[in-house]
Design an enzyme around this catalytic site. Structure first.
Site, PDB file in Angstrom:
ATOM      1  N   ALA B  35       0.857  -1.197   0.000  1.00 27.96           N
ATOM      2  CA  ALA B  35       0.000   0.000   0.000  1.00 27.96           C
ATOM      3  C   ALA B  35       0.892   1.244   0.000  1.00 27.96           C
ATOM      4  CB  ALA B  35      -0.948  -0.004   1.202  1.00 27.96           C
ATOM      5  N   LEU B  36       1.814   1.251  -0.922  1.00 28.64           N
ATOM      6  CA  LEU B  36       2.925   2.198  -0.882  1.00 28.64           C
ATOM      7  C   LEU B  36       2.493   3.622  -1.233  1.00 28.64           C
ATOM      8  CD1 LEU B  36       5.693   0.008  -2.542  1.00 28.64           C
ATOM      9  CD2 LEU B  36       5.112   0.238  -0.125  1.00 28.64           C
ATOM     10  N   GLY B  39       5.769   8.256   1.284  1.00 26.17           N
ATOM     11  CA  GLY B  39       6.637   8.026   2.444  1.00 26.17           C
ATOM     12  C   GLY B  39       7.507   6.797   2.231  1.00 26.17           C
ATOM     13  N   HIS B  40       6.859   5.674   1.868  1.00 23.51           N
ATOM     14  CA  HIS B  40       7.637   4.465   1.566  1.00 23.51           C
ATOM     15  C   HIS B  40       8.646   4.731   0.452  1.00 23.51           C
ATOM     16  CE1 HIS B  40       3.682   2.660   2.901  1.00 23.51           C
ATOM     17  NE2 HIS B  40       4.518   1.996   3.674  1.00 23.51           N
TER      18      HIS B  40
END
Lengths: 283, 283
Positions: B35-36, B39-40
Site C-alpha cells: 500500500a505504498l 513516504g515508503h
C-alpha cells in the site's frame, strides 16, 4: 596442536568467520559454557570433521540461570578450555565478557513458545528464553555454516532448532550423540558438583534409561511401561529425587503413549543439590 | 524504469542479496506492508542513494495486528507496489506468502522489553512482538547492509534499533524523515480509510505537533507546555479522540519534563474508526 586464536570482541569474531567464508571455507561453531569435558570435545571434533574451520564460544550465560541457580559457582577455566579445544583442532575461541554480550540497556528476549514450556521449562521458567536469546546472538556474532549441539540437552536442541527455523537463521543445526563415562553416566559439567557417594547414586539415571532402551529393543511399545522402568530405577535410589520421566516423539516435546516412531525417553532428577538430566533415543 | 525482480521464496531472496554482496555491492532493504505511498518511496529513494542495490519487502504481517484490527481489509496491490518501487530504482521485491513466513508449528516471538511497553505497546499489546519478530526474520532473509525505516512510526524505530543492537544483527538501521501531504498530514496507508470529512479533521494531529514545534523553536522547554499545545489542537477537534501525547528523549521511549536535549513529541488519536499516529523532532 597450536593454541586456538582467542577473540574477546564481537566484531573481530564476525570478521574472522566471514573472512574464512570469503576464502571459500565452511565454518562450524560450537557454543559452550566452558568447563569442557569429552562431550563438548566430541562436538568440536564433529565440527572439525564437518567444516574447514571451527570456532568455539565459551560464555557462561547469566540469563539462562535463575537467581537461585549456580551461575556464580559454575566452573570457569578459559586457559584449560582453550588448550583442550586446540588439541582437537579448533581454530578460534570467542570468549566475550558479560558486559560485551549484555551492555547496559539490553532488554530483548526470544520466547520460542510451546516447546520451551514443559519439563525443563516448567522447572526452570526463565531458562530457555536465556538460552534462545544467547544462542541467537552467538549465531549472529559467529555466522557459521553449521552449529553443533549435544543430544544430552535434548529439550535445548528442540528449542534451538525451533528458533533457528522460526527466525530464518541461515545455519544448519547439527546434534551429536551424548558422550558417557565408562559406567554410563552422561558427561556434564555439573557432574563436578557430585560427591563420590552422589556420583555413585547418579548412575541410576543412565541405568533407568538403559533399562527402558532394553525393553524397547525387546519390542515394548507402551510408553507407560518404558517410563515405569526408568522411574523404578531412579525412584528406588536413595538420595535421588526424580523430577520427570517422559517419552517424546523424536525432535519434539510431544509426549507419546505408543512408541510407533523414533522417540526419546528423557529424565531429570536431583542428586543431593545437583540437578542432572539425561535421555536416550528409542529408534 | 524496469520492473523489479519479484521474488516469493525465502532462499532465493537470501541468495539474491548474498550474490550482490559477493560481487562487492552494498545492499539496502526497505521492509514495507505494501500500500505504498510517497513516504515508503522516500525510504526506497534513500536506499537507492545509499546502497548499490535495493530490495524492498512487501508483506502484510498478520502477527502485528490484533484480532480486532484491520489485517483483512489492509490495502493490498502488489502489482502497483512493484511498479512504484521499480520507478524509484528498486532492484528486487520480496513478497512472501503468510504460509512461507509462518509455516505450521512456528511459535517463536521476540520481546524487545521496556521500549515496547508504553504508548503504542499499551494500546496494542501484541503489536511490537509481531513487528520485532517479522523484522528480525526479514533482515535474516534479506541480510542487507542497511535497513530503512520511517520516522513516522517513531516507537517502531526505537524497538527495531533496540532489537538489532540486542541480538547483534549485523545491519545498520537508517531512519528517514516523515513525508507529509501539502497540508501537513503525515503520509500513512491508513489515511485511505478516512472519509473526506475525517481527512479534514485529521489535520489537527500535524497542526498540534507544529504548534508544539513552534513553541519549542521560540524557546519553550517545559514539556508539559509543549504537550498542552498539541493536546489542545487535537482534543478541541470534534470527532477526534486523543489517545496520548508524549515528549520523549530522542531515540528512546523515556518521557522528559524539560527539553534540554533533542526530543520527539508523539501523538496518537482515533479519527472515526481509524487510528493515526504522528510525531515531530524537537532539536
Amino acid at each position: 596442536m597450536p593454541t586456538p586464536l582467542l577473540i574477546h570482541e564481537i566484531d573481530a569474531t564476525r570478521q574472522w568467520v566471514r573472512e574464512r567464508q570469503r576464502a571459500g571455507e565452511t565454518v562450524g561453531v560450537v557454543p559452550t559454557m566452558g568447563a569442557l569435558h569429552a562431550g563438548h570435545l566430541s562436538l568440536a571434533e564433529a565440527a572439525t570433521k564437518g567444516c574447514d574451520r571451527v570456532i568455539a564460544t565459551v560464555f557462561v550465560n547469566p540469563t539462562q540461570f535463575a537467581p537461585s541457580e549456580d551461575f556464580e559457582r559454575y566452573p570457569r577455566d578459559l586457559e584449560a578450555d582453550a588448550k583442550k579445544l586446540g588439541d582437537v583442532g579448533v581454530d578460534a575461541v570467542f570468549a566475550p565478557s558479560v558486559e560485551a554480550m549484555y551492555p547496559p540497556g539490553a532488554t530483548t528476549s526470544i520466547d520460542v513458545g510451546s516447546v520451551a514450556r514443559p519439563f525443563e521449562g516448567a522447572i526452570r521458567p526463565t531458562h530457555f528464553a536465556g538460552v534462545a536469546t544467547v544462542v541467537a546472538k552467538l549465531l549472529l556474532i559467529a555466522p557459521a555454516d553449521r552449529a553443533y549441539f549435544g543430544q544430552k540437552d535434548y529439550q535445548q536442541t528442540v528449542v534451538v532448532r525451533r528458533m533457528v527455523a522460526d527466525l530464518n537463521l541461515p545455519i544448519e543445526v547439527v546434534v551429536c550423540p551424548t558422550v558417557r563415562e565408562a559406567d554410563g553416566i552422561a558427561m556434564s559439567s555439573r557432574n563436578a558438583y557430585l560427591s563420590a557417594d552422589e556420583r555413585q547414586r547418579a548412575l541410576c539415571l543412565s541405568q533407568g534409561l538403559r533399562e527402558a532402551e532394553r525393553l524397547h529393543a525387546a519390542g515394548e511399545r507402551d510408553a507407560s511401561k518404558l517410563r515405569e522402568a526408568a522411574r523404578r530405577a531412579i525412584a528406588s535410589t536413595e538420595g535421588v529425587e526424580l523430577q520427570y520421566v517422559a517419552v517424546l516423539r523424536d525432535g519434539t516435546m510431544d509426549e507419546v503413549e505408543t512408541v510407533d516412531a523414533p522417540a526419546v525417553i528423557a529424565v531429570a532428577a536431583r542428586v543431593g543439590q545437583t540437578r542432572l538430566i539425561d535421555n536416550v533415543r528409542l529408534a
